[in-house]
Scaffold this active site. Structure first.
Site, mmCIF file in Angstrom:
data_model
loop_
_atom_site.group_PDB
_atom_site.id
_atom_site.type_symbol
_atom_site.label_atom_id
_atom_site.label_comp_id
_atom_site.label_asym_id
_atom_site.label_seq_id
_atom_site.Cartn_x
_atom_site.Cartn_y
_atom_site.Cartn_z
ATOM 1 N N CYS A 118 49.797 29.347 35.238
ATOM 2 C CA CYS A 118 50.480 29.245 36.348
ATOM 3 C C CYS A 118 52.055 29.132 36.188
ATOM 4 O O CYS A 118 52.193 27.946 35.604
ATOM 5 C CB CYS A 118 50.124 28.601 37.534
ATOM 6 S SG CYS A 118 48.114 28.700 37.916
ATOM 7 N N CYS A 161 41.725 22.671 38.015
ATOM 8 C CA CYS A 161 42.499 24.075 38.054
ATOM 9 C C CYS A 161 42.091 24.765 39.312
ATOM 10 O O CYS A 161 41.248 24.754 39.901
ATOM 11 C CB CYS A 161 41.434 24.955 36.977
ATOM 12 S SG CYS A 161 42.416 26.870 36.797
ATOM 13 N N PHE A 210 40.535 57.132 33.779
ATOM 14 C CA PHE A 210 40.531 55.598 33.157
ATOM 15 C C PHE A 210 39.690 54.683 34.125
ATOM 16 O O PHE A 210 40.015 53.736 34.694
ATOM 17 C CB PHE A 210 41.906 54.699 33.270
ATOM 18 C CG PHE A 210 42.976 55.727 32.369
ATOM 19 C CD1 PHE A 210 42.928 55.411 30.969
ATOM 20 C CD2 PHE A 210 43.924 56.573 32.959
ATOM 21 C CE1 PHE A 210 43.814 56.051 30.261
ATOM 22 C CE2 PHE A 210 44.516 57.217 32.230
ATOM 23 C CZ PHE A 210 44.648 57.000 30.739
ATOM 24 N N CYS A 227 48.888 47.822 36.547
ATOM 25 C CA CYS A 227 48.817 46.517 36.357
ATOM 26 C C CYS A 227 50.192 46.113 35.770
ATOM 27 O O CYS A 227 50.418 45.069 35.308
ATOM 28 C CB CYS A 227 47.746 46.092 35.707
ATOM 29 S SG CYS A 227 47.519 46.655 34.011
#
Length: 400
Positions: free
Chosen positions: A63, A137, A268, A357
């Site tokens: 993060c 986490c 894809f 992405c």
């Protein structure tokens, strides 16, 4: 003087790697929009700063934006996309509100393990090989994080000192699909330990890759993931969207962008994240370069989907082939779909849903489509990788 520290210089945005950037262009680590940069370098917290929930922040590389609130994080996702479009001299279309996956919802993750006296398991520090040994986490699904402690004990005898290994975990329909890469799991003792571990923790599958390819050691039932209501075989290490809610947001946006198209080409396609839901109301061609994914999709979508094993980088569909469809879905890897976008630019289908992405390669491909007469109508940002700089999106294109 350009770049000098200015008294009362407000932080106005977050840069691509997570630094705050002031109105005068000064980059400040761990600054949030609304903070104020003083002339002595101190930062006065503003309205969009929050207390990071995790003790490992900011050391852990998992993060980088836990210090900003959701409003600033959502604005960052949209700003990354708009900046990429502007770099290609494209105007940004209507931006939908960003979807943010909640904390502790990651169902797929890759961790590192290393034995330095004891076994450490976690994410690497930013720009480092050093592993942050996770005591907590806030991004991993609790079921995945709960396995970290037992894995330390399991891997102790299987890791040489100072040797790193990779742990890939995915929540499948049957439980956790675990793949261990770079471990020494030969011999009877290691085999028995792996089997006992898989039984004790009710794993869906346990696979080991010691450098010669993945070898499944435990799989009491075939491992599947449910996509569009169909159970699809999940290959070891197979791709799955990072969060269930993020997947749902992407699918909903794709369905909206495709509209009432009766024939759709899903390029894809992977395991069928979009092809299977779309097949409920349309005839679908799904094209994918990974053979395991194509075989799994063929079995799951028998009678509903035509699956084509095809490398779309080397052998993209021609414009004439794509023009037979009313809509096309594109979901390429981070490299984008440069070759396929060039053919799509000349196709006469009515709609395109582009899932990306990587805002930079998306913007490059969007420029190609716009130059070919396509109109970019709207973009929906999606933040599946909570508190990271990773940006995903769905964009809707239509013929002008």
């Amino acid at each position: 003087m350009p770049g000098a520290l200015i008294a009362g210089d407000p932080i106005v945005r977050i840069a691509a790697r997570g630094d705050g950037v002031s109105e005068r262009g000064v980059a400040v680590a761990l600054a949030a929009p609304g903070d104020t940069l003083l002339d002595d370098g101190r930062v006065v917290p503003g309205q969009h700063r929050q207390a990071p929930p995790c003790r490992h922040f900011p050391t852990c590389g998992g993060c980088v934006l836990q210090h900003v609130d959701d409003a600033a994080y959502a604005a960052f996702l949209a700003d990354r996309i708009v900046s990429a479009l502007h770099a290609q001299r494209l105007d940004a279309p209507a931006m939908r509100p960003a979807h943010l996956s909640p904390p502790r919802s990651r169902r797929r993750a890759s961790l590192r393990a290393e034995r330095v006296g004891r076994v450490a398991i976690g994410f690497n520090e930013a720009a480092s090989r050093r592993i942050v040994d996770l005591a907590e986490c806030h991004i991993l699904h609790p079921a995945l994080f709960a396995l970290a402690g037992p894995l330390r004990a399991l891997l102790g005898p299987m890791l040489a000192e100072r040797r790193q290994s990779e742990i890939m975990m995915t929540l499948a329909d049957q439980g956790i699909d675990l793949l261990l890469a770079g471990v020494d799991a030969d011999g009877l003792r290691a085999t028995e330990a792996l089997t006992a571990f898989a039984e004790r923790h009710a794993l869906a599958r346990l696979t080991v890759d010691a450098g010669m390819g993945a070898e499944t050691r435990w799989e009491p039932r075939p491992v599947t993931v449910t996509l569009g209501g169909a159970a699809v075989a999940l290959p070891p290490g197979g791709f799955l969207q990072a969060t269930a809610d993020g997947e749902a947001a992407l699918v909903a946006s794709v369905i909206e962008a495709v509209g009432d198209a009766a024939t759709v080409a899903d390029l894809f396609s992977g395991l069928g994240t979009f092809a299977l839901p779309l097949a409920a109301g349309a005839r679908v061609l799904a094209a994918e370069g990974a053979r395991d994914a194509v075989l799994a999709l063929k079995a799951a979508g028998a009678g509903r989907i035509v699956a084509d094993h095809r490398d779309l980088f080397r052998r993209p569909y021609a414009a004439a082939e794509l023009s037979r469809f009313e809509a096309v879905v594109l979901d390429p890897p981070r490299a984008g779909a440069k070759e396929q976008a060039a053919e799509l630019a000349a196709a006469t289908c009515r709609r395109i849903a582009y899932v990306s992405c990587n805002p930079a390669t998306f913007a490059r491909d969007a420029a190609t489509l716009v130059a070919g007469g396509w109109r970019l109508d709207w973009i929906a940002p999606v933040g599946q990788f909570r508190w990271s700089t990773h940006v995903e999106l769905v964009a809707a294109f239509a013929r002008s």
